[in-house]
Design an enzyme around this catalytic site. Structure first.
Site, PDB file in Angstrom:
ATOM      1  N   TYR A 146       0.731  -1.355  -0.142  1.00  0.00           N
ATOM      2  CA  TYR A 146       0.021   0.031   0.032  1.00  0.00           C
ATOM      3  C   TYR A 146       1.062   1.390   0.015  1.00  0.00           C
ATOM      4  O   TYR A 146       1.850   1.310   0.812  1.00  0.00           O
ATOM      5  CB  TYR A 146      -0.880  -0.182   1.039  1.00  0.00           C
ATOM      6  CG  TYR A 146      -1.813   1.067   1.277  1.00  0.00           C
ATOM      7  CD1 TYR A 146      -2.822   1.307   0.367  1.00  0.00           C
ATOM      8  CD2 TYR A 146      -1.803   2.144   2.268  1.00  0.00           C
ATOM      9  CE1 TYR A 146      -3.790   2.441   0.355  1.00  0.00           C
ATOM     10  CE2 TYR A 146      -2.668   3.089   2.528  1.00  0.00           C
ATOM     11  CZ  TYR A 146      -3.699   3.492   1.206  1.00  0.00           C
ATOM     12  OH  TYR A 146      -4.640   4.302   1.523  1.00  0.00           O
ATOM     13  N   ASP A 246       9.319   4.288   0.267  1.00  0.00           N
ATOM     14  CA  ASP A 246       8.046   4.795   0.637  1.00  0.00           C
ATOM     15  C   ASP A 246       8.404   4.718   2.244  1.00  0.00           C
ATOM     16  O   ASP A 246       8.196   3.593   2.835  1.00  0.00           O
ATOM     17  CB  ASP A 246       6.860   4.251   0.250  1.00  0.00           C
ATOM     18  CG  ASP A 246       5.619   4.673   1.069  1.00  0.00           C
ATOM     19  OD1 ASP A 246       5.738   5.184   2.002  1.00  0.00           O
ATOM     20  OD2 ASP A 246       4.504   4.153   0.696  1.00  0.00           O
ATOM     21  N   LYS A 273       2.484  10.774   7.772  1.00  0.00           N
ATOM     22  CA  LYS A 273       2.184  10.460   9.171  1.00  0.00           C
ATOM     23  C   LYS A 273       2.848  10.995  10.116  1.00  0.00           C
ATOM     24  O   LYS A 273       2.644  12.101  10.725  1.00  0.00           O
ATOM     25  CB  LYS A 273       2.401   8.956   9.112  1.00  0.00           C
ATOM     26  CG  LYS A 273       1.523   8.179   7.942  1.00  0.00           C
ATOM     27  CD  LYS A 273       0.913   6.883   8.653  1.00  0.00           C
ATOM     28  CE  LYS A 273       0.320   6.154   7.359  1.00  0.00           C
ATOM     29  NZ  LYS A 273      -0.950   5.706   7.588  1.00  0.00           N
TER      30      LYS A 273
HETATM   31  C1  LIG Z   1       3.248   2.979   3.121  1.00  0.00           C
HETATM   32  C2  LIG Z   1       2.280   4.017   2.840  1.00  0.00           C
HETATM   33  N1  LIG Z   1       2.395   4.848   2.100  1.00  0.00           N
HETATM   34  C3  LIG Z   1       1.570   5.720   1.779  1.00  0.00           C
HETATM   35  C4  LIG Z   1       0.372   6.278   2.702  1.00  0.00           C
HETATM   36  C5  LIG Z   1      -0.684   7.338   2.200  1.00  0.00           C
HETATM   37  O1  LIG Z   1      -0.441   8.127   3.381  1.00  0.00           O
HETATM   38  P1  LIG Z   1      -1.621   9.097   3.794  1.00  0.00           P
HETATM   39  O2  LIG Z   1      -2.897   8.159   4.213  1.00  0.00           O
HETATM   40  O3  LIG Z   1      -1.513  10.213   4.476  1.00  0.00           O
HETATM   41  O4  LIG Z   1      -2.221   9.558   2.167  1.00  0.00           O
HETATM   42  C6  LIG Z   1       0.137   5.168   3.429  1.00  0.00           C
HETATM   43  C7  LIG Z   1      -0.934   5.141   4.376  1.00  0.00           C
HETATM   44  O5  LIG Z   1      -1.315   4.312   5.327  1.00  0.00           O
HETATM   45  C8  LIG Z   1       1.056   4.145   3.979  1.00  0.00           C
HETATM   46  O6  LIG Z   1       0.986   3.184   4.714  1.00  0.00           O
END
Ligand SMILES: Cc1ncc(COP(=O)(O)O)c(C=O)c1O
Length: 438
Positions: A146, A246, A273
């Protein structure tokens, strides 16, 4: 004591009210629970209370974002100081420079950073930066991982045995995903150097970058192998493609994130986050050479990027307070209670003769009720019986005062003491016992 859902009549009422104005009463897919979610009313330290007055140890922490739990005094003070002076301007502020300096000092790979309002945007800007820098369209991503809601990042997020086929076949997450999106994303299994090398061999010169979360939560929360990450960097660089980490979640693994832990220098890093101290945030960071695609001082940049609330001083000040609170000692504490909970959960699984394993690193862990060797998304894809166990685990923990993610993820926070960790473990043990007797 009634158990969920009977323990939550006010949440049920709120859900019925929400259904009248939101599709399925929901504005965020991830927080939906069947038959209805519990509505939070307040948090304090590592605990959260619902509208019915039930208290929980919060082991979701807003899906890993609230690493200091609720009401971190420094963040509360910093936000309180900023609010009367203005929350967002059509001009930059000192606060963004200060947070940028702190993050750059912690990220071994990054010279420059740029803020956004969500992790989704951070990932999107990283993908677009890789494309702008290389002049190529395709990206490589890990099956089941994700990365937020950008179309390209969502590909093969929830593939299933009926549609997953032979990789690198791509599957759409949302109905209506354009075929062009699927064509431009090459999907590979996690921790498999050969599959990655094969994709680079065939499509290397079309690939802008490889997007990887070194411990992908939805793909199993399995830590990457060191040799895999090294091979990944080599395969990408040999073809002139970039490596994008990421670290929206994995930045909570250490003082310098996953890249510090694994001693890998990606070309670009997406953040989100925890760096916003509880407020909406995202960022992309990288080497000065790559990040110059955003530089507007020499005319229109290769990659223009705006955002009305980007780098607003409330987020920046809260983020600064949160990050300053994440000292090496804070990480050592999180590592200690995290390891205790992983070990304790594995011991409880064995004690109750349940097939399964608890995996993860640092402040995060996840329970899989599978007997397969755990390697990648497919190896942990739950069967119908495993899904039922996960559901009982999640709801059983709610009844025992622990809030976890419905798919088995736990994320700890700095205010949790060793006694709190022990109480969480005892709730886990009790719930596993319940599952064993079903
Ligand atoms: C690994 C990862 N990347 C990107 C995101 C996207 O972040 P946001 O929910 O702040 O858009 C998340 C969200 O849970 C994530 O877990």
């Amino acid at each position: 004591m009634p158990s969920y859902p009977d323990s939550c009549p006010r949440s049920r009422e709120l859900f019925e009210r929400a259904r009248k104005v939101m599709p399925g009463g929901n504005t965020r897919t991830t927080v939906y629970i069947d038959p209805f979610p519990i509505y939070a009313v307040r948090g304090e330290g590592c605990r959260v209370w619902d509208v019915d007055g039930n208290a929980y140890y919060d082991c979701i922490n807003n899906f890993t974002a609230m690493i200091h739990g609720y009401g971190q005094p420094e963040a509360v003070k910093a936000v309180g100081k900023q609010l009367p002076h203005g929350t967002a301007f059509g001009a930059p502020t000192l606060s963004e420079i200060e947070l940028a300096e702190l993050l750059i000092s912690r990220l071994p790979s990054a010279d420059h950073i740029r803020f956004a309002n969500s992790g989704t945007e951070g990932v999107m800007m990283a993908i677009k930066a890789a494309r702008a820098y290389t002049g190529r369209a395709k990206i490589v991503k890990i099956e089941g991982a994700y990365h937020g809601s950008y179309d390209f990042a969502e590909v093969s997020l929830d593939s299933n045995p009926q549609n997953w086929g032979d990789l690198p076949a791509s599957t759409a997450y949302a109905k209506g995903t354009p075929q062009g999106v699927l064509d431009d994303v090459m999907v590979v299994p996690f921790n498999d150097s050969e599959a990655l090398e094969a994709v680079f061999k065939t499509h290397g010169r079309e690939i802008a970058g490889v997007l990887i979360d070194p411990m992908p939560n939805r793909a199993g929360l399995i830590p990457a192998r060191q040799d895999y990450l090294e091979a990944l960097v080599e395969a990408a660089h040999a073809q002139g493609a970039l490596v994008i980490f990421d670290e929206v979640i994995s930045f909570r693994l250490s003082h310098s994130g996953a890249q510090g832990l694994w001693s890998i220098k990606p070309d670009l890093t997406a953040l989100g986050k925890i760096i916003g101290g509880g407020f909406p945030v995202g960022a992309v960071a990288g080497s000065a050479e790559v990040m110059k695609v955003f530089d507007p001082t020499l005319g229109k940049p290769a990659l223009p990027h705006g955002g009305t609330f980007t780098a607003n001083p409330v987020t920046m000040r809260a983020g600064l307070a949160a990050m300053e609170g994440l000292t090496p000692e804070a990480f050592a504490h999180l590592d200690k209670i995290g390891q205790h909970l992983r070990d304790g959960t594995n011991a409880a699984l064995a004690k109750h003769r349940l097939t399964g394993r608890c995996v993860g690193l640092g402040s995060m862990f996840k329970v899989h009720f599978t007997g397969n060797p755990i390697t990648d998304y497919r190896s942990v894809y739950p069967s119908a019986a495993e899904r039922r166990k996960l559901n009982t685990f999640h709801k059983g923990l709610l009844d025992r005062g622990v809030l976890s993610a419905s798919y088995g993820l736990f994320a700890l926070s700095t205010p949790m003491t060793e006694t709190d960790a022990e109480n969480i473990l005892s709730a886990i043990d009790d719930t596993l016992k319940l599952i064993a007797h079903q």
